[in-house]
Design a protein around this motif. Sequence first.
Motif, short mmCIF file in Angstrom:
data_model
loop_
_atom_site.label_atom_id
_atom_site.label_comp_id
_atom_site.label_asym_id
_atom_site.label_seq_id
_atom_site.Cartn_x
_atom_site.Cartn_y
_atom_site.Cartn_z
N LEU A 119 65.66 -1.71 42.02
CA LEU A 119 65.49 -0.34 42.51
C LEU A 119 66.84 0.31 42.85
CD1 LEU A 119 63.27 1.71 43.03
CD2 LEU A 119 62.96 0.77 45.31
N GLU A 120 67.77 0.26 41.90
CA GLU A 120 69.06 0.90 42.07
C GLU A 120 69.46 1.47 40.71
OE1 GLU A 120 70.88 1.28 44.77
OE2 GLU A 120 69.62 0.04 46.09
N PRO A 121 70.22 2.58 40.71
CA PRO A 121 70.66 3.13 39.42
C PRO A 121 71.76 2.24 38.81
CG PRO A 121 71.49 4.47 41.24
CD PRO A 121 70.61 3.41 41.85
N SER A 122 71.74 2.12 37.49
CA SER A 122 72.81 1.41 36.80
C SER A 122 73.98 2.38 36.60
CB SER A 122 72.32 0.91 35.44
OG SER A 122 72.02 2.01 34.60
N SER A 123 75.14 1.87 36.20
CA SER A 123 76.25 2.78 35.94
C SER A 123 75.92 3.68 34.76
CB SER A 123 77.54 1.99 35.69
OG SER A 123 77.34 1.06 34.67
N HIS A 124 75.15 3.16 33.81
CA HIS A 124 74.69 4.01 32.70
C HIS A 124 73.84 5.16 33.22
CE1 HIS A 124 71.93 5.24 29.45
NE2 HIS A 124 72.94 5.00 28.66
N ASP A 125 72.96 4.85 34.17
CA ASP A 125 72.12 5.91 34.75
C ASP A 125 72.99 7.01 35.37
OD1 ASP A 125 69.82 4.52 34.10
OD2 ASP A 125 69.62 3.62 36.09
N LEU A 126 73.99 6.59 36.15
CA LEU A 126 74.80 7.58 36.86
C LEU A 126 75.66 8.38 35.88
CD1 LEU A 126 75.76 5.51 40.01
CD2 LEU A 126 74.10 7.37 39.84
N ASN A 127 76.06 7.75 34.77
CA ASN A 127 76.85 8.46 33.77
C ASN A 127 76.01 9.46 32.98
OD1 ASN A 127 79.24 7.20 34.41
ND2 ASN A 127 78.94 5.54 32.95
N HIS A 128 74.69 9.30 33.05
CA HIS A 128 73.82 10.21 32.30
C HIS A 128 72.93 11.01 33.25
CE1 HIS A 128 75.18 7.38 29.27
NE2 HIS A 128 74.91 8.31 28.40
N PHE A 129 73.45 11.24 34.44
CA PHE A 129 72.70 11.98 35.44
C PHE A 129 72.41 13.38 34.93
CE2 PHE A 129 71.81 14.07 39.41
CZ PHE A 129 71.30 13.08 40.22
N TYR A 130 71.19 13.83 35.13
CA TYR A 130 70.82 15.17 34.67
C TYR A 130 70.06 15.88 35.78
CZ TYR A 130 68.70 18.85 31.86
OH TYR A 130 68.30 20.06 31.38
N GLY A 131 70.53 17.03 36.19
CA GLY A 131 69.82 17.78 37.22
C GLY A 131 70.34 17.46 38.61
N ARG A 132 69.47 17.62 39.61
CA ARG A 132 69.87 17.44 41.00
C ARG A 132 69.57 16.05 41.53
NH1 ARG A 132 69.62 22.37 44.06
NH2 ARG A 132 70.34 21.07 45.75
N ILE A 133 68.49 15.47 41.05
CA ILE A 133 68.09 14.15 41.57
C ILE A 133 67.71 13.21 40.44
CG2 ILE A 133 67.25 15.02 43.79
CD1 ILE A 133 64.36 14.65 42.58
N MET A 134 67.79 11.93 40.74
CA MET A 134 67.31 10.89 39.83
C MET A 134 66.26 10.08 40.58
SD MET A 134 69.43 7.62 38.40
CE MET A 134 70.50 8.67 37.41
N VAL A 135 65.12 9.92 39.95
CA VAL A 135 64.06 9.11 40.54
C VAL A 135 63.95 7.82 39.74
CG1 VAL A 135 61.57 8.94 40.95
CG2 VAL A 135 62.76 11.10 41.39
N ILE A 136 63.91 6.70 40.45
CA ILE A 136 63.71 5.42 39.78
C ILE A 136 62.44 4.78 40.33
CG2 ILE A 136 64.61 3.06 39.52
CD1 ILE A 136 67.41 4.28 39.47
N ALA A 137 61.60 4.35 39.41
CA ALA A 137 60.40 3.60 39.77
C ALA A 137 60.62 2.17 39.30
CB ALA A 137 59.17 4.19 39.09
N ALA A 138 60.49 1.22 40.21
CA ALA A 138 60.75 -0.18 39.87
C ALA A 138 59.45 -0.96 39.79
CB ALA A 138 61.67 -0.82 40.90
N TYR A 139 59.42 -1.89 38.82
CA TYR A 139 58.29 -2.81 38.71
C TYR A 139 58.03 -3.45 40.06
CZ TYR A 139 55.43 -6.62 36.94
OH TYR A 139 54.41 -7.50 36.72
N PRO A 140 56.80 -3.63 40.56
CA PRO A 140 55.52 -3.56 39.83
C PRO A 140 54.82 -2.21 39.88
CG PRO A 140 55.16 -4.56 41.96
CD PRO A 140 56.62 -4.22 41.89
N PHE A 141 55.48 -1.15 40.31
CA PHE A 141 54.90 0.21 40.27
C PHE A 141 53.58 0.30 41.03
CE2 PHE A 141 56.54 -0.78 35.86
CZ PHE A 141 57.82 -0.32 36.07
N GLN A 142 53.48 -0.39 42.16
CA GLN A 142 52.20 -0.44 42.87
C GLN A 142 52.16 0.46 44.10
OE1 GLN A 142 49.37 -1.98 41.84
NE2 GLN A 142 50.60 -2.28 39.98
N SER A 143 53.31 0.73 44.69
CA SER A 143 53.26 1.49 45.94
C SER A 143 54.45 2.43 46.02
CB SER A 143 53.30 0.53 47.14
OG SER A 143 54.60 0.03 47.30
#
Length: 129
Positions: free
Chosen positions: A83-107
């Motif tokens: 549940l953390e952004p990768s450096s790739h994620d941060l290098n491809h940031f788009y917009g104002r916020i980034m939402v990450i959903a981590a497995y198991p996607f239950q809560s």
Amino acid sequence: MLTTVRFEKSVIDSILSHALDTYPREAILLLRGKKGEDELLINDIVVPPLATHGVGFSGFPSLMLPLDLRVVGVSHSHPSGHLEPSSHDLNHFYGRIMVIAAYPFQSYSDIAVFDKEGSRLRWQLTSGL
Ligand SMILES: [Zn+2]
């Protein structure tokens, strides 16, 4: 300075169910909402055109993005459960916020919101209804 990020419950529920449906591939969704001075309300999601899904990679050709000023960020899933952004994620940031959903996607604790520096932002559901 963005201090508050609020989501309609249907948006959060859709992010979780889409991530689960797409598992073990990554899911990606565009987030639409309204910007205030220091708060953001996310009330709609869009499946990006020509989204590609792969193991450990999800993305979309940014040139194909609709010019949609209501898009305020991107949500994607981490089938790894991290549940953390990768450096790739941060290098491809788009917009104002980034939402990450981590497995198991239950809560709701499987969802985190980040700014473009990768700092975690507090989020909450709209108190409507
Ligand atoms: Zn990622």
